[in-house]
Design a protein around this motif. Structure first.
Motif, PDB file in Angstrom:
ATOM      1  N   PRO A   1       6.827 -74.197  32.205  1.00  0.00           N
ATOM      2  CA  PRO A   1       6.322 -72.931  31.677  1.00  0.00           C
ATOM      3  C   PRO A   1       5.586 -73.073  30.341  1.00  0.00           C
ATOM      4  O   PRO A   1       4.777 -72.224  29.991  1.00  0.00           O
TER       5      PRO A   1
ATOM      6  N   LYS B   1       7.577 -65.685  34.001  1.00  0.00           N
ATOM      7  CA  LYS B   1       6.773 -66.756  34.605  1.00  0.00           C
ATOM      8  C   LYS B   1       7.471 -67.323  35.837  1.00  0.00           C
ATOM      9  O   LYS B   1       8.670 -67.592  35.817  1.00  0.00           O
ATOM     10  N   GLN B   2       6.675 -67.533  36.877  1.00  0.00           N
ATOM     11  CA  GLN B   2       7.194 -68.227  38.050  1.00  0.00           C
ATOM     12  C   GLN B   2       7.127 -69.714  37.763  1.00  0.00           C
ATOM     13  O   GLN B   2       6.071 -70.224  37.379  1.00  0.00           O
ATOM     14  N   ILE B   3       8.258 -70.398  37.914  1.00  0.00           N
ATOM     15  CA  ILE B   3       8.304 -71.813  37.550  1.00  0.00           C
ATOM     16  C   ILE B   3       8.577 -72.741  38.724  1.00  0.00           C
ATOM     17  O   ILE B   3       8.780 -73.937  38.521  1.00  0.00           O
TER      18      ILE B   3
ATOM     19  N   HIS C   1       9.536 -67.609  27.957  1.00  0.00           N
ATOM     20  CA  HIS C   1       8.609 -67.573  29.089  1.00  0.00           C
ATOM     21  C   HIS C   1       9.084 -66.624  30.189  1.00  0.00           C
ATOM     22  O   HIS C   1       8.744 -66.813  31.365  1.00  0.00           O
TER      23      HIS C   1
ATOM     24  N   THR D   1      11.745 -67.631  39.192  1.00  0.00           N
ATOM     25  CA  THR D   1      11.109 -66.928  38.083  1.00  0.00           C
ATOM     26  C   THR D   1      12.069 -66.864  36.912  1.00  0.00           C
ATOM     27  O   THR D   1      13.256 -66.551  37.093  1.00  0.00           O
TER      28      THR D   1
ATOM     29  N   THR E   1       6.875 -75.863  37.964  1.00  0.00           N
ATOM     30  CA  THR E   1       5.863 -75.657  36.939  1.00  0.00           C
ATOM     31  C   THR E   1       6.519 -75.616  35.574  1.00  0.00           C
ATOM     32  O   THR E   1       7.496 -74.880  35.365  1.00  0.00           O
TER      33      THR E   1
ATOM     34  N   ASP F   1       2.087 -74.879  31.801  1.00  0.00           N
ATOM     35  CA  ASP F   1       1.613 -74.431  33.122  1.00  0.00           C
ATOM     36  C   ASP F   1       1.165 -75.564  34.035  1.00  0.00           C
ATOM     37  O   ASP F   1       0.384 -75.354  34.963  1.00  0.00           O
TER      38      ASP F   1
END
Length: 113
Positions: free
Chosen positions: A76, A56-58, A53, A47, A74, A79
């Motif tokens: 950010p 956000k979990q990436i 960002h 995260t 992911t 997405d």
């Protein structure tokens, strides 16, 4: 007896900390932001903690062997999620995501904070 019990509890707690996977912790990303890697459901969730960002979990990775990890990454900004790989070497974590079966990949190396 109480002292023995307290000593045993302290040793168990210290042992639990020693069992933490080396990937866990805070990392400085290529862009200079901070990301945190923590255990989540049998894998490790990544995260972003700072930057545009933040929150956000990436990524999600599971350990394979000898500092190697596989999972998803992911982006950010859009997405989109890609297959990912990571490798840990000392205080450096090289990770990346790929598309088209690994034909096109983008990698970054992060440093432990």
């Amino acid at each position: 007896m109480r002292r023995v019990l307290l000593t045993g509890i302290a040793l168990l707690m210290a042992g639990g900390a020693a069992l933490a996977d080396p990937i866990e912790g805070r990392w400085k990303t290529k862009s200079g932001n901070t990301a945190e890697i923590v255990p989540c459901g049998g894998q490790y969730c990544i995260t972003l903690k700072t930057g545009e960002h933040a929150g956000k979990q990436i990524g999600k990775f599971k350990p394979e062997s000898n500092g190697q990890y596989t999972g998803t990454v992911t982006d950010p900004a859009n997405d989109k999620t890609y297959s990912g790989k990571g490798s840990l070497s000392g205080n450096s974590f090289k990770m990346g995501g790929c598309v088209l079966g690994g034909l096109i990949c983008r990698n970054e190396t992060w440093s432990r904070m």
